[in-house]
Design a protein around this motif. Structure first.
Motif, mmCIF file in Angstrom:
data_model
loop_
_atom_site.group_PDB
_atom_site.id
_atom_site.type_symbol
_atom_site.label_atom_id
_atom_site.label_comp_id
_atom_site.label_asym_id
_atom_site.label_seq_id
_atom_site.Cartn_x
_atom_site.Cartn_y
_atom_site.Cartn_z
ATOM 1 N N ARG A 212 -4.617 3.631 -11.129
ATOM 2 C CA ARG A 212 -4.349 2.948 -9.852
ATOM 3 C C ARG A 212 -2.893 3.074 -9.418
ATOM 4 N N SER A 213 -1.949 2.796 -10.301
ATOM 5 C CA SER A 213 -0.533 2.838 -9.917
ATOM 6 C C SER A 213 -0.072 4.237 -9.521
ATOM 7 N N PRO A 214 -0.333 5.279 -10.328
ATOM 8 C CA PRO A 214 0.099 6.615 -9.900
ATOM 9 C C PRO A 214 -0.577 7.078 -8.615
ATOM 10 N N ARG A 215 -1.827 6.698 -8.411
ATOM 11 C CA ARG A 215 -2.500 7.075 -7.161
ATOM 12 C C ARG A 215 -1.860 6.389 -5.964
ATOM 13 N N TYR A 216 -1.470 5.134 -6.145
ATOM 14 C CA TYR A 216 -0.802 4.405 -5.056
ATOM 15 C C TYR A 216 0.528 5.074 -4.712
ATOM 16 N N ASP A 217 1.321 5.383 -5.732
ATOM 17 C CA ASP A 217 2.630 5.995 -5.493
ATOM 18 C C ASP A 217 2.483 7.360 -4.835
ATOM 19 N N ALA A 218 1.479 8.130 -5.257
ATOM 20 C CA ALA A 218 1.256 9.447 -4.651
ATOM 21 C C ALA A 218 0.850 9.301 -3.184
ATOM 22 N N LEU A 219 0.023 8.308 -2.882
ATOM 23 C CA LEU A 219 -0.419 8.111 -1.506
ATOM 24 C C LEU A 219 0.727 7.666 -0.608
ATOM 25 N N THR A 220 1.577 6.764 -1.071
ATOM 26 C CA THR A 220 2.697 6.326 -0.238
ATOM 27 C C THR A 220 3.679 7.471 -0.002
ATOM 28 N N THR A 221 3.849 8.341 -1.012
ATOM 29 C CA THR A 221 4.707 9.516 -0.832
ATOM 30 C C THR A 221 4.118 10.451 0.219
ATOM 31 N N LYS A 222 2.803 10.646 0.162
ATOM 32 C CA LYS A 222 2.134 11.516 1.142
ATOM 33 C C LYS A 222 2.229 10.933 2.547
ATOM 34 N N LEU A 223 2.040 9.631 2.667
ATOM 35 C CA LEU A 223 2.123 8.991 3.984
ATOM 36 C C LEU A 223 3.521 9.105 4.569
ATOM 37 N N ALA A 224 4.538 8.963 3.720
ATOM 38 C CA ALA A 224 5.920 9.092 4.195
ATOM 39 C C ALA A 224 6.163 10.494 4.740
#
Length: 309
Positions: A212-224
């Motif tokens: 969950r945590s790495p997926r969240y961080d990857a998604l926020t990076t992609k959104l940025a």
């Protein structure tokens, strides 16, 4: 409790009169609550309510958990506080003309599901309960439309995929963490107990929890990155608290901290959408009697902010 930040952001959207610029609103977990109150025209009201219900000892009880009940009684908040004591205007949600989407995790498929087409008060309540049903900590899965549902953030913390799958051309994303702040996982003890609970439901759910945590961080990076790309389709705008904003814990219950966090969320969204600091709105300007005397621009507290020639 960190959802109070995006509740403040939703309040800015509401107070700026921008709610009806959207066709649909998607929410995951606490975001589903914020979405419903925004559609009801009560977003600013909700930003003051986190200390009630969520901060109520009847909501959090580890003694109850030791007796086999839920540590977090979300049903009390949704079915009692928001239905009787400080009610959500379900009629206004249904008549808003905007589609409410509450995402949740399907326990049997270990996949995200989009709960929409909600037509009654009870369907809205059930969708909100499902979206925020923390595994083990908040009780068993919620049964809705033939599915067993758990907290949305287990599968997808930010419900952008459902919006994009529906053909959205423009997406506004409200995040509760300042840039550069990584997602924090569960404590080791809670993680072990949660995994044991999830394994009994469906072993595939454990993998969702672990990643969950790495997926969240990857998604926020992609959104940025998408937000910085003017050619990206759909167009993406991301609003998140500024550096130095108060980071409330998931179990925060202090009224002052929750008010501060909601205020930081409102200020971040207001400045992103309006370009003006809401603390300076309604300022007083003292015009000089002669050209040699500067005029002081005052904020709402009466402090001098800058000098205007």
């Amino acid at each position: 409790m960190r959802g109070v930040v995006s509740a403040g952001m939703a309040a800015a959207i509401e107070q700026l009169g921008l709610r009806d610029a959207f066709d649909e609103v998607h929410g995951a977990s606490a975001g589903a609550f914020n979405a419903a109150f925004l559609l009801a025209g009560q977003a600013a009201y909700l930003s003051t309510l986190y200390q009630y219900g969520f901060g109520d000892p009847r909501f959090v009880s580890f003694r109850r958990a030791l007796r086999g009940g839920p540590a977090f009684d979300m049903d009390h908040v949704i079915n009692h506080v928001w239905t009787r004591e400080r009610p959500l205007r379900f009629d206004a949600v249904l008549s808003s003309g905007l589609d409410l989407h509450c995402t949740a995790t399907d326990a049997d498929r270990a996949a995200i599901v989009d709960l929409t087409g909600l037509e009654t008060d009870e369907e809205i309540r059930c969708a909100m309960r499902a979206s925020a049903r923390l595994p083990w900590l908040a009780g068993g899965p919620v049964s809705f439309r033939g599915m067993r549902l758990l907290d949305a953030t287990l599968a997808e913390a930010i419900p952008v995929d459902a919006a994009c799958a529906g053909g959205a051309t423009d997406v506004l994303v409200l995040l509760t963490r300042p840039a550069g702040l990584a997602h924090a996982g569960l404590s080791p003890i809670v993680a072990r107990l949660t995994d044991r609970y999830l394994r009994a439901l469906n072993p595939a759910l454990v993998e969702l929890r672990v990643t969950r945590s790495p997926r969240y961080d990857a998604l926020t990076t992609k959104l940025a990155a998408q937000a910085c790309d003017p050619e990206h389709s759909p167009a993406v705008c991301v609003i998140r608290p500024g550096a130095g904003s108060l980071m409330v814990s998931q179990l925060e219950s202090r009224a002052a901290a929750l008010r501060t966090a909601a205020g930081h969320g409102l200020r971040s969204a207001w400045m992103a959408l309006d370009g003006e600091d809401p603390e300076l709105i309604g300022t007083l300007r003292a015009y000089p009697r002669d050209a040699d005397t500067p005029a002081a621009t005052l904020n709402g507290r009466g402090d001098a902010v800058r000098a205007a020639p």
